[in-house]
Design a protein around this motif. Structure first.
Motif, PDB file in Angstrom:
ATOM      1  N   LEU A 207      33.589  41.912  42.296  1.00  9.67           N
ATOM      2  CA  LEU A 207      33.647  41.353  43.648  1.00  9.67           C
ATOM      3  C   LEU A 207      32.863  40.053  43.631  1.00  9.67           C
ATOM      4  N   MET A 208      33.446  38.988  44.164  1.00 10.65           N
ATOM      5  CA  MET A 208      32.803  37.676  44.127  1.00 10.65           C
ATOM      6  C   MET A 208      32.786  37.033  45.506  1.00 10.65           C
ATOM      7  N   ILE A 209      31.583  36.794  46.019  1.00 15.71           N
ATOM      8  CA  ILE A 209      31.431  36.028  47.254  1.00 15.71           C
ATOM      9  C   ILE A 209      31.553  34.548  46.918  1.00 15.71           C
ATOM     10  N   THR A 210      32.350  33.832  47.699  1.00 17.33           N
ATOM     11  CA  THR A 210      32.475  32.391  47.500  1.00 17.33           C
ATOM     12  C   THR A 210      32.681  31.703  48.842  1.00 17.33           C
ATOM     13  N   HIS A 211      32.271  30.424  48.910  1.00 19.23           N
ATOM     14  CA  HIS A 211      32.575  29.594  50.071  1.00 19.23           C
ATOM     15  C   HIS A 211      33.700  28.621  49.750  1.00 19.23           C
ATOM     16  N   HIS A 212      34.162  28.635  48.494  1.00 19.32           N
ATOM     17  CA  HIS A 212      35.201  27.702  48.061  1.00 19.32           C
ATOM     18  C   HIS A 212      36.575  28.337  48.265  1.00 19.32           C
ATOM     19  N   LEU A 213      37.339  27.806  49.215  1.00 19.04           N
ATOM     20  CA  LEU A 213      38.662  28.365  49.490  1.00 19.04           C
ATOM     21  C   LEU A 213      39.566  28.263  48.265  1.00 19.04           C
ATOM     22  N   ASP A 214      39.448  27.154  47.540  1.00 21.80           N
ATOM     23  CA  ASP A 214      40.293  26.977  46.354  1.00 21.80           C
ATOM     24  C   ASP A 214      40.021  28.062  45.319  1.00 21.80           C
ATOM     25  N   ASP A 215      38.741  28.393  45.117  1.00 20.65           N
ATOM     26  CA  ASP A 215      38.396  29.450  44.155  1.00 20.65           C
ATOM     27  C   ASP A 215      38.891  30.808  44.639  1.00 20.65           C
ATOM     28  N   ALA A 216      38.786  31.046  45.939  1.00 25.10           N
ATOM     29  CA  ALA A 216      39.247  32.321  46.495  1.00 25.10           C
ATOM     30  C   ALA A 216      40.747  32.497  46.297  1.00 25.10           C
ATOM     31  N   LEU A 217      41.489  31.401  46.353  1.00 24.63           N
ATOM     32  CA  LEU A 217      42.932  31.453  46.161  1.00 24.63           C
ATOM     33  C   LEU A 217      43.298  31.521  44.685  1.00 24.63           C
ATOM     34  N   LYS A 218      42.570  30.792  43.853  1.00 24.48           N
ATOM     35  CA  LYS A 218      42.917  30.668  42.441  1.00 24.48           C
ATOM     36  C   LYS A 218      42.580  31.911  41.635  1.00 24.48           C
ATOM     37  N   TYR A 219      41.440  32.521  41.952  1.00 25.54           N
ATOM     38  CA  TYR A 219      40.945  33.614  41.115  1.00 25.54           C
ATOM     39  C   TYR A 219      41.103  34.959  41.814  1.00 25.54           C
ATOM     40  N   GLY A 220      41.232  35.993  41.002  1.00 26.10           N
ATOM     41  CA  GLY A 220      41.260  37.352  41.522  1.00 26.10           C
ATOM     42  C   GLY A 220      42.643  37.835  41.942  1.00 26.10           C
ATOM     43  N   ASN A 221      42.755  39.152  42.103  1.00 26.10           N
ATOM     44  CA  ASN A 221      44.002  39.781  42.540  1.00 26.10           C
ATOM     45  C   ASN A 221      43.957  40.213  44.003  1.00 26.10           C
ATOM     46  N   ARG A 222      42.758  40.164  44.618  1.00 20.47           N
ATOM     47  CA  ARG A 222      42.604  40.519  46.028  1.00 20.47           C
ATOM     48  C   ARG A 222      41.683  39.529  46.712  1.00 20.47           C
ATOM     49  N   LEU A 223      41.929  39.342  48.012  1.00 11.77           N
ATOM     50  CA  LEU A 223      41.078  38.461  48.815  1.00 11.77           C
ATOM     51  C   LEU A 223      40.715  39.196  50.098  1.00 11.77           C
ATOM     52  N   VAL A 224      39.415  39.293  50.348  1.00 14.36           N
ATOM     53  CA  VAL A 224      38.913  39.976  51.538  1.00 14.36           C
ATOM     54  C   VAL A 224      38.194  38.954  52.415  1.00 14.36           C
ATOM     55  N   VAL A 225      38.502  38.966  53.709  1.00 17.83           N
ATOM     56  CA  VAL A 225      37.824  38.104  54.677  1.00 17.83           C
ATOM     57  C   VAL A 225      36.989  38.977  55.600  1.00 17.83           C
ATOM     58  N   LEU A 226      35.703  38.622  55.728  1.00 20.38           N
ATOM     59  CA  LEU A 226      34.782  39.341  56.605  1.00 20.38           C
ATOM     60  C   LEU A 226      34.485  38.510  57.849  1.00 20.38           C
ATOM     61  N   ASP A 227      34.303  39.194  58.962  1.00 16.84           N
ATOM     62  CA  ASP A 227      33.894  38.531  60.202  1.00 16.84           C
ATOM     63  C   ASP A 227      33.097  39.514  61.041  1.00 16.84           C
ATOM     64  N   LYS A 240      48.822  37.617  48.141  1.00 14.78           N
ATOM     65  CA  LYS A 240      47.734  36.708  47.819  1.00 14.78           C
ATOM     66  C   LYS A 240      48.231  35.536  46.970  1.00 14.78           C
ATOM     67  N   ASP A 241      49.060  35.832  45.992  1.00 14.81           N
ATOM     68  CA  ASP A 241      49.565  34.778  45.110  1.00 14.81           C
ATOM     69  C   ASP A 241      50.298  33.689  45.878  1.00 14.81           C
ATOM     70  N   ASN A 242      50.966  34.078  46.955  1.00 14.33           N
ATOM     71  CA  ASN A 242      51.764  33.121  47.738  1.00 14.33           C
ATOM     72  C   ASN A 242      50.996  32.518  48.909  1.00 14.33           C
ATOM     73  N   LEU A 243      49.759  32.940  49.086  1.00 16.32           N
ATOM     74  CA  LEU A 243      48.952  32.439  50.205  1.00 16.32           C
ATOM     75  C   LEU A 243      48.571  30.980  49.980  1.00 16.32           C
ATOM     76  N   THR A 244      48.734  30.161  50.997  1.00 14.42           N
ATOM     77  CA  THR A 244      48.366  28.744  50.910  1.00 14.42           C
ATOM     78  C   THR A 244      46.995  28.512  51.537  1.00 14.42           C
ATOM     79  N   LYS A 245      46.416  27.377  51.206  1.00 14.98           N
ATOM     80  CA  LYS A 245      45.110  27.024  51.767  1.00 14.98           C
ATOM     81  C   LYS A 245      45.188  26.878  53.280  1.00 14.98           C
ATOM     82  N   GLU A 246      46.303  26.354  53.758  1.00 12.32           N
ATOM     83  CA  GLU A 246      46.491  26.175  55.195  1.00 12.32           C
ATOM     84  C   GLU A 246      46.535  27.521  55.909  1.00 12.32           C
ATOM     85  N   GLU A 247      47.234  28.476  55.306  1.00 16.68           N
ATOM     86  CA  GLU A 247      47.297  29.822  55.890  1.00 16.68           C
ATOM     87  C   GLU A 247      45.927  30.480  55.890  1.00 16.68           C
ATOM     88  N   LEU A 248      45.191  30.270  54.813  1.00 20.42           N
ATOM     89  CA  LEU A 248      43.848  30.847  54.732  1.00 20.42           C
ATOM     90  C   LEU A 248      42.940  30.246  55.791  1.00 20.42           C
TER      91      LEU A 248
END
Length: 257
Positions: A207-227, A240-248
């Protein structure tokens, strides 16, 4: 069907009990982590990212809920016992290494993690060839500094060493707590690429916390958003593979509405 390695079931963490400031900083979190998952975690400041890691690591006691490892309840397991299956790399390169010890000495220390260590010869020389091989995969010259005190390394080399120390025994779960955030952009990307290579090659669960949207999209097989202590999105596979930065970015805009 593959069973999860680790589960958080309806986890609540409440602070300031009985006061007007009482709040759930973890608000009924449910998360199943499967073998080989590489989960990138996004969220604004105060969303609960570090709290999530502290709950997984046992640093923060939960108020209600259940934590399972291979189906066994470990809710009350100590931080020390959790280090048998879990490793963590922090944002600060100075954490996780002993500055007056050499690179090789730090690696030897991490290799003995969880084992009884009595007084006796360390047999450090016998490990040097192996440590040279281990450090060479980071592609930053660390293999040529095995006899250098860790405090004299660059920030990137020291963080690479922290990563190697955390993974040398192949933990069942690896937590990367913004481990590239304190580095310059080029060094950050070099370490991120080396990190991804090692996670993929060794089939680590991370599990990797990041503030970089590009890294969140590029790496890993899952993306979790917390709020506000809740998981608002958990996206995997083709989605996830098809998710764009704009959508994120739109996810975060939705949270602000």
């Amino acid at each position: 069907m593959t069973e999860p390695i680790f589960e958080l079931n309806d986890i609540v963490v409440t602070v300031n009990h009985g006061t007007p400031e009482q709040i759930n900083i973890m608000d009924h979190i449910n998360l199943s982590i499967y073998p080989g998952d590489f989960i990138t975690i996004l969220g604004s400041n105060g969303a609960g990212k570090s709290t999530l890691f502290n709950v997984i690591g046992g640093n923060i006691p939960i108020t209600t809920g259940q934590i399972l490892l291979h189906g066994k309840d470990i809710t009350n397991m100590s931080v020390e016992r959790r280090t048998r299956f879990l490793s963590r790399v922090f944002q600060d390169p100075k954490m996780g290494t002993a500055p007056r010890m050499t690179v090789a000495e730090n690696l030897l220390l991490s290799e003995k993690r969880g084992q009884y260590r009595g007084f006796g010869s360390r047999h450090l020389k016998a490990h040097m060839a192996k440590f040279k091989d281990i450090t060479s995969v980071m592609n930053n010259g660390l293999e040529d500094r095995l006899n250098t005190a860790t405090g004299k390394l660059s920030g990137g080399q020291r963080q690479a060493l922290s990563f190697l120390m955390a993974t040398i025994k192949r933990p069942e779960i690896l937590l990367l707590d913004e481990h590239t955030a304190a580095l310059d952009p080029q060094t950050s990307q070099e370490l991120m690429q080396a990190t991804n290579d090692q996670i993929t090659r060794n089939h680590l669960t991370c599990l990797m916390i990041t503030h970089h949207l590009d890294d969140a999209l590029k790496y890993g097989n899952r993306l979790v958003v917390l709020d506000h202590g809740k998981i608002t999105y958990d996206i995997a596979g083709d989605e996830k593979d098809n998710l764009t930065k704009e959508e994120l970015l739109s996810f975060f805009n939705d949270l602000d509405d």
